[in-house]
Structure formats: C-alpha cells, structure tokens
Design an enzyme around this catalytic site. Structure first.
Site, PDB file in Angstrom:
ATOM      1  CD  GLU A  67       2.729  -1.281   6.524  1.00 53.09           C
ATOM      2  OE1 GLU A  67       2.541  -0.123   6.865  1.00 53.09           O
ATOM      3  OE2 GLU A  67       3.032  -1.602   5.352  1.00 53.09           O
ATOM      4  CG  HIS A 102       8.096  -1.187   3.862  1.00 53.78           C
ATOM      5  ND1 HIS A 102       7.236  -2.218   4.144  1.00 53.78           N
ATOM      6  CD2 HIS A 102       7.390  -0.046   4.108  1.00 53.78           C
ATOM      7  CE1 HIS A 102       6.057  -1.732   4.531  1.00 53.78           C
ATOM      8  NE2 HIS A 102       6.132  -0.405   4.536  1.00 53.78           N
ATOM      9  CG  HIS A 123      -0.052   4.384   7.609  1.00 52.11           C
ATOM     10  ND1 HIS A 123      -0.981   3.518   7.094  1.00 52.11           N
ATOM     11  CD2 HIS A 123       1.158   3.823   7.347  1.00 52.11           C
ATOM     12  CE1 HIS A 123      -0.361   2.481   6.529  1.00 52.11           C
ATOM     13  NE2 HIS A 123       0.929   2.642   6.679  1.00 52.11           N
ATOM     14  CG  HIS A 163      -0.355   0.011   2.549  1.00 48.75           C
ATOM     15  ND1 HIS A 163      -0.840  -0.718   3.607  1.00 48.75           N
ATOM     16  CD2 HIS A 163       0.709   0.698   3.044  1.00 48.75           C
ATOM     17  CE1 HIS A 163      -0.107  -0.485   4.677  1.00 48.75           C
ATOM     18  NE2 HIS A 163       0.843   0.371   4.358  1.00 48.75           N
TER      19      HIS A 163
HETATM   20  C1  DHB Z   1       5.912   3.630   2.158  1.00 47.65           C
HETATM   21  C2  DHB Z   1       5.421   2.359   2.501  1.00 47.65           C
HETATM   22  C3  DHB Z   1       4.351   2.238   3.404  1.00 47.65           C
HETATM   23  O1  DHB Z   1       3.842   1.038   3.820  1.00 47.65           O
HETATM   24  C4  DHB Z   1       3.752   3.368   3.938  1.00 47.65           C
HETATM   25  O2  DHB Z   1       2.690   3.211   4.757  1.00 47.65           O
HETATM   26  C5  DHB Z   1       4.237   4.626   3.617  1.00 47.65           C
HETATM   27  C6  DHB Z   1       5.329   4.754   2.712  1.00 47.65           C
HETATM   28  C7  DHB Z   1       7.022   3.779   1.170  1.00 47.65           C
HETATM   29  O3  DHB Z   1       7.726   2.816   0.829  1.00 47.65           O
HETATM   30  O4  DHB Z   1       7.218   4.915   0.679  1.00 47.65           O
HETATM   31 FE    FE Z   2       2.348   1.335   5.483  1.00 49.07          FE
END
Ligand code: DHB
Ligand code: FE
Length: 279
Positions: A239, A192, A59, A12
């Site tokens: 996540e 990530h 978020h 997302h």
């Molecule tokens: C990014 C990834 C995410 O899951 C999020 O909530 C906000 C930013 C990203 O990789 O930029």
């Molecule tokens: Fe996220």
C-alpha cells in the site's frame, strides 16, 4: 489555476474507526498514534484546501478479486461509505468534485494511464479513516476525488509506474482551470502483513528509509519490483504505492513538515507524513 498545497500520507487500519467511535484517543494503546494528527490539523486549518484527491486501494467494496482495475477514478457527485464487516460505524458521505474528476480522467487517459471511470463508487476504511483523522468532526469541509490503485491482487503496478502516475496527476491538477487548493492524500501502509506464516511482519528500518526518501530521493523505492516490496514491507505493505503516488504529484523539492511512526496498530506499522512543496 488549481494548485497542490501539500500531501498527507496516513495509515488506514480499520480498528482506528472503532477507537474513534469509542473515544479511545487517550488510551495508552492509541495515544501515540492519535498524537500524530493535531499538527496536521493545525496545518489544514491554516492552508484550507478546497478539494482532496485521495489515493487509496479498494478492499472489496467496489472491486472484488474477480474484477480488479489497476487504476480507477471516481467521477460521482457523492461517495458513500458502506459496512465492510469490521464492525466500524459507517461515516457520513463525501461530496465529489465532478469537474476535477473528469478533467483528471481525460488528462490521465491522454497520458496513457487507462483509467476505469466510476460514476458510482463506495468508499471504504482506506478513504474514510484518514479523512476522519484529519477532520474529526466529520463535517467534511472539502470535496473529494477518490483514486484507487490495485495494491491487493497480483499483478500490481510497479513503484516506477506509480511514480509516473503521480507525476501525471500532478500535471493534470496544475492544468485545471479552476482556482482550487488541492490536497493530495495517500493512504495505507506502512509495513504490514495480515496473513500467512509472516502475519504480523513489520520492517521499521525499511519504513523509515522509505519515509526519508520521499523528501530526499523520492524515486528511491522505484528501484524495487513489487515482489521485492512485498518481501521488504509485507503483502499489504505495498500500500506504500499510494504514498509514493501521492508524493509524486508534487514536482520539485518538498519539505517534510511533520511525521509520526508508531508500532504497531493492529498488525500495521502506523505512520503519518505531511509534506509541502518547497517555496
Ligand atoms: C489492517 C491494515 C490494513 O491496511 C487493512 O486494510 C486492514 C487491516 C490491520 O492491520 O488490521
Ligand atoms: Fe489496507
């Protein structure tokens, strides 16, 4: 009776919203990611779910760091998107399925998952963008029930707890007395990390093992603590708990119908997975 027709898990990343808005789906940077969706859309066109339970993490639109429910469920007639500050367009509102929301809340609380019930809930990129990828005309053909899991602020629920949570959602859906075809969507991930010295961290080996496990051995990831998951998948990589919960709503064997995995989109290992119950 209601029936779970399948699970779609999707990344997302907010930048996806900008790419959709600017029509960049064929751009070399974006194409390998957007190419992951036509097969899922074909499946949706055939299966025609009536309602989507969207397992995602807020978020900051609803809950900030001062108040963070572990598990929350929307029970609203409508869910509006709002400006989160990423510069992405605000998407059309979603129609809620209030009866299913209250049934789920009652059943889950009865099952000792102490839900926060939200009769007003804004939805952020974690909810809107996967839906926009599945239904690009944004004329949403189904109603929705949002479920939030805290994957943002320690202490977060364990993978083991999330697996049980997903199973409880699955049982509740099967016991709902309306004839509904229910799609479960899990959003976020995969690996990530957005901040600190490991910003940009991605772990392909772990991600692929996790994706495989959702079909072959869905409890595999429950052997790890949240701190271990942060080590393997990054601070935002947890996540993946949303994916795991979505998978756990389907009891018994599942079939993987489609997947896509592409590194990176923004700072994220971008992935899509479509699972169906085994006939
Ligand atoms: C990014 C990834 C995410 O899951 C999020 O909530 C906000 C930013 C990203 O990789 O930029
Ligand atoms: Fe996220």
């Amino acid at each position: 009776m209601a029936k779970i027709v399948g699970v779609v898990n999707s990344t997302h990343v907010p930048a996806i919203g900008g790419a959709i808005h600017k029509g960049m789906q064929q751009d070399p940077y974006w194409k390998p990611f957007f190419d992951g969706f036509p097969k899922v859309r074909e499946w949706l066109a055939r299966i025609k779910p009536d309602v989507a339970i969207v397992i995602n993490n807020d978020h900051g639109l609803n809950f900030f760091l001062d108040k963070m429910p572990t598990f929350a469920i929307g029970a609203a007639p409508e869910y509006k998107n709002a400006d989160e500050g990423w510069g992405i367009p605000v998407l059309p509102a979603f129609k809620g399925h209030e009866d299913l929301s209250w049934h789920l809340a009652e059943s889950l609380i009865g099952d000792e998952f102490d839900m926060v019930t939200c009769q007003e809930m804004a939805v952020d990129h974690a909810f809107t963008l996967p839906l926009a990828l599945l239904y690009p005309d944004m004329n949403w053909p189904l109603s929705v029930v949002p479920i939030n899991i805290n994957t943002v602020l320690f202490p977060t629920p364990s993978a083991k707890r999330c697996f049980k949570f997903g199973q409880a959602i699955g049982r509740a859906v099967e016991a709902f007395d309306q004839d509904l075809r229910v799609l479960v969507i899990g959003t976020g991930g995969l690996s990530h990390q957005l901040e600190g010295t490991r910003a940009g961290f991605i772990n392909k080996e772990f991600d692929l093992k996790f994706m495989d496990s959702l079909t072959s051995e869905p409890t595999w990831v429950t052997q790890y603590t949240d701190r271990e998951l942060v080590k393997f998948a990054g601070t935002q990589g947890i996540e993946l708990l949303n994916w795991l919960t979505a998978r756990a709503t389907m009891s018994g064997q599942v079939k993987e119908l489609h997947r896509n995995y592409h590194i990176p989109i923004s700072n994220t290992a971008a992935a899509t997975l479509l699972l169906e119950p085994h006939a």
